[in-house]
Design a protein around this motif. Structure first.
Motif, PDB file in Angstrom:
ATOM      1  N   VAL A  26     -15.179 -41.763 -27.261  1.00  0.00           N
ATOM      2  CA  VAL A  26     -14.522 -41.809 -25.950  1.00  0.00           C
ATOM      3  C   VAL A  26     -14.553 -40.440 -25.293  1.00  0.00           C
ATOM      4  O   VAL A  26     -14.791 -40.325 -24.083  1.00  0.00           O
ATOM      5  N   LYS A  27     -14.341 -39.387 -26.075  1.00  0.00           N
ATOM      6  CA  LYS A  27     -14.415 -38.027 -25.531  1.00  0.00           C
ATOM      7  C   LYS A  27     -15.822 -37.758 -24.982  1.00  0.00           C
ATOM      8  O   LYS A  27     -15.976 -37.203 -23.892  1.00  0.00           O
ATOM      9  N   THR A  28     -16.838 -38.183 -25.692  1.00  0.00           N
ATOM     10  CA  THR A  28     -18.220 -38.025 -25.219  1.00  0.00           C
ATOM     11  C   THR A  28     -18.461 -38.843 -23.959  1.00  0.00           C
ATOM     12  O   THR A  28     -19.063 -38.354 -22.997  1.00  0.00           O
ATOM     13  N   PHE A  29     -17.984 -40.097 -23.936  1.00  0.00           N
ATOM     14  CA  PHE A  29     -18.199 -40.965 -22.779  1.00  0.00           C
ATOM     15  C   PHE A  29     -17.619 -40.354 -21.510  1.00  0.00           C
ATOM     16  O   PHE A  29     -18.314 -40.202 -20.501  1.00  0.00           O
ATOM     17  N   TYR A  30     -16.336 -39.993 -21.544  1.00  0.00           N
ATOM     18  CA  TYR A  30     -15.692 -39.480 -20.336  1.00  0.00           C
ATOM     19  C   TYR A  30     -16.086 -38.038 -20.022  1.00  0.00           C
ATOM     20  O   TYR A  30     -16.243 -37.681 -18.855  1.00  0.00           O
ATOM     21  N   GLY A  31     -16.249 -37.213 -21.055  1.00  0.00           N
ATOM     22  CA  GLY A  31     -16.567 -35.807 -20.827  1.00  0.00           C
ATOM     23  C   GLY A  31     -18.034 -35.550 -20.580  1.00  0.00           C
ATOM     24  O   GLY A  31     -18.413 -35.000 -19.536  1.00  0.00           O
ATOM     25  N   GLY A  35     -18.886 -37.152 -17.105  1.00  0.00           N
ATOM     26  CA  GLY A  35     -18.818 -35.806 -16.539  1.00  0.00           C
ATOM     27  C   GLY A  35     -17.453 -35.350 -16.075  1.00  0.00           C
ATOM     28  O   GLY A  35     -17.349 -34.391 -15.313  1.00  0.00           O
ATOM     29  N   LEU A  36     -16.372 -36.003 -16.526  1.00  0.00           N
ATOM     30  CA  LEU A  36     -15.035 -35.532 -16.158  1.00  0.00           C
ATOM     31  C   LEU A  36     -14.749 -34.215 -16.881  1.00  0.00           C
ATOM     32  O   LEU A  36     -15.067 -34.068 -18.057  1.00  0.00           O
ATOM     33  N   PRO A  37     -14.143 -33.242 -16.208  1.00  0.00           N
ATOM     34  CA  PRO A  37     -13.836 -31.970 -16.868  1.00  0.00           C
ATOM     35  C   PRO A  37     -12.704 -32.124 -17.880  1.00  0.00           C
ATOM     36  O   PRO A  37     -11.736 -32.842 -17.645  1.00  0.00           O
ATOM     37  N   VAL A  38     -12.859 -31.444 -19.023  1.00  0.00           N
ATOM     38  CA  VAL A  38     -11.835 -31.427 -20.058  1.00  0.00           C
ATOM     39  C   VAL A  38     -10.868 -30.291 -19.739  1.00  0.00           C
ATOM     40  O   VAL A  38     -11.267 -29.129 -19.669  1.00  0.00           O
ATOM     41  N   LEU A  39      -9.595 -30.632 -19.535  1.00  0.00           N
ATOM     42  CA  LEU A  39      -8.570 -29.631 -19.257  1.00  0.00           C
ATOM     43  C   LEU A  39      -7.942 -29.107 -20.543  1.00  0.00           C
ATOM     44  O   LEU A  39      -7.509 -27.958 -20.599  1.00  0.00           O
ATOM     45  N   ALA A  40      -7.865 -29.964 -21.559  1.00  0.00           N
ATOM     46  CA  ALA A  40      -7.270 -29.574 -22.840  1.00  0.00           C
ATOM     47  C   ALA A  40      -7.740 -30.554 -23.905  1.00  0.00           C
ATOM     48  O   ALA A  40      -8.074 -31.702 -23.597  1.00  0.00           O
ATOM     49  N   PHE A  53      -8.456 -35.164 -19.588  1.00  0.00           N
ATOM     50  CA  PHE A  53      -9.484 -35.035 -18.559  1.00  0.00           C
ATOM     51  C   PHE A  53      -8.798 -34.868 -17.213  1.00  0.00           C
ATOM     52  O   PHE A  53      -7.776 -35.489 -16.938  1.00  0.00           O
ATOM     53  N   GLY A  54      -9.368 -34.055 -16.348  1.00  0.00           N
ATOM     54  CA  GLY A  54      -8.802 -33.843 -15.027  1.00  0.00           C
ATOM     55  C   GLY A  54      -9.754 -34.286 -13.944  1.00  0.00           C
ATOM     56  O   GLY A  54     -10.950 -34.446 -14.174  1.00  0.00           O
ATOM     57  N   LEU A  55      -9.201 -34.480 -12.797  1.00  0.00           N
ATOM     58  CA  LEU A  55     -10.003 -34.779 -11.620  1.00  0.00           C
ATOM     59  C   LEU A  55      -9.949 -33.550 -10.732  1.00  0.00           C
ATOM     60  O   LEU A  55      -8.868 -33.145 -10.300  1.00  0.00           O
ATOM     61  N   PRO A  56     -11.077 -32.914 -10.468  1.00  0.00           N
ATOM     62  CA  PRO A  56     -11.095 -31.655  -9.710  1.00  0.00           C
ATOM     63  C   PRO A  56     -10.374 -31.772  -8.375  1.00  0.00           C
ATOM     64  O   PRO A  56     -10.516 -32.755  -7.658  1.00  0.00           O
ATOM     65  N   GLY A  57      -9.568 -30.762  -8.077  1.00  0.00           N
ATOM     66  CA  GLY A  57      -8.900 -30.692  -6.794  1.00  0.00           C
ATOM     67  C   GLY A  57      -7.686 -31.587  -6.665  1.00  0.00           C
ATOM     68  O   GLY A  57      -7.072 -31.640  -5.617  1.00  0.00           O
ATOM     69  N   THR A  58      -7.333 -32.312  -7.716  1.00  0.00           N
ATOM     70  CA  THR A  58      -6.166 -33.182  -7.642  1.00  0.00           C
ATOM     71  C   THR A  58      -5.318 -33.005  -8.883  1.00  0.00           C
ATOM     72  O   THR A  58      -5.834 -32.721  -9.960  1.00  0.00           O
ATOM     73  N   PRO A  59      -4.012 -33.195  -8.763  1.00  0.00           N
ATOM     74  CA  PRO A  59      -3.136 -33.086  -9.918  1.00  0.00           C
ATOM     75  C   PRO A  59      -3.036 -34.418 -10.672  1.00  0.00           C
ATOM     76  O   PRO A  59      -1.958 -34.908 -10.965  1.00  0.00           O
ATOM     77  N   VAL A  60      -4.187 -35.024 -10.957  1.00  0.00           N
ATOM     78  CA  VAL A  60      -4.227 -36.288 -11.684  1.00  0.00           C
ATOM     79  C   VAL A  60      -5.032 -36.074 -12.952  1.00  0.00           C
ATOM     80  O   VAL A  60      -6.121 -35.498 -12.912  1.00  0.00           O
ATOM     81  N   GLN A  61      -4.490 -36.540 -14.055  1.00  0.00           N
ATOM     82  CA  GLN A  61      -5.144 -36.355 -15.339  1.00  0.00           C
ATOM     83  C   GLN A  61      -5.118 -37.658 -16.128  1.00  0.00           C
ATOM     84  O   GLN A  61      -4.262 -38.505 -15.905  1.00  0.00           O
ATOM     85  N   MET A  62      -6.056 -37.780 -17.066  1.00  0.00           N
ATOM     86  CA  MET A  62      -6.086 -38.903 -17.985  1.00  0.00           C
ATOM     87  C   MET A  62      -6.115 -38.330 -19.390  1.00  0.00           C
ATOM     88  O   MET A  62      -6.987 -37.516 -19.709  1.00  0.00           O
TER      89      MET A  62
END
Length: 145
Positions: A26-31, A35-40, A53-62
């Motif tokens: 799952v980490k490979t799929f999303y990251g 291509g979602l950026p890994v924040l932590a 995972f974060g969404l650039p420019g927004t305070p939304v994370q998964m």
């Protein structure tokens, strides 16, 4: 279509979290694949492995976590979706192409709304659905709407 949080709910960021039984895939799929950026990311924190995972420019994370042996996760349902509203068909096509080049194939939508409006759906390694929609909700109407 501007919306604001209620005065009594001063939200600064939102994080959605769900468990996985396939942490590395799952980490490979999303990251890597999507291509979602890994924040932590963390391993072995009180028995949990996780990635945010974060969404650039927004305070939304998964956040995706794995815990237990074997991990206990709910069964996927076609209505449990991560919907990414992309900026047009070219952006959708680029995301689809990237996933296909990495071995992923689109899946049929349970709800015809998505394909009727040009979205393409993929399943992650746990079977959860990612919707790639070619319009930005709240900024423009869905194609064909």
């Amino acid at each position: 279509m501007a919306h604001t949080w209620p005065e009594h709910l001063a939200v600064g960021a939102v994080r959605f979290a769900r468990p996985t039984a396939h942490y590395d895939a799952v980490k490979t799929f999303y990251g890597d694949d999507l291509g979602l950026p890994v924040l932590a990311a963390f391993r072995g924190h009180a028995g949990y492995d996780g990635v945010v995972f974060g969404l650039p420019g927004t305070p939304v994370q998964m956040e995706i976590t794995q815990h237990g042996t074997p991990p206990s996760v709910p069964a996927p349902d076609p209505e449990n979706q991560l919907v990414l509203y992309l900026r047009g068909t070219a952006a959708r096509d680029a995301a689809v192409r990237r996933l296909e080049e990495r071995g992923h194939r689109p899946v049929p939508a349970a709800n015809p709304y998505w394909t009727d409006h040009g979205a393409v759906l993929f399943e992650d390694p746990d079977g959860w659905v990612v919707v790639l929609a070619p319009w930005v909700f709240g900024e423009e109407p869905a194609p064909g709407a």
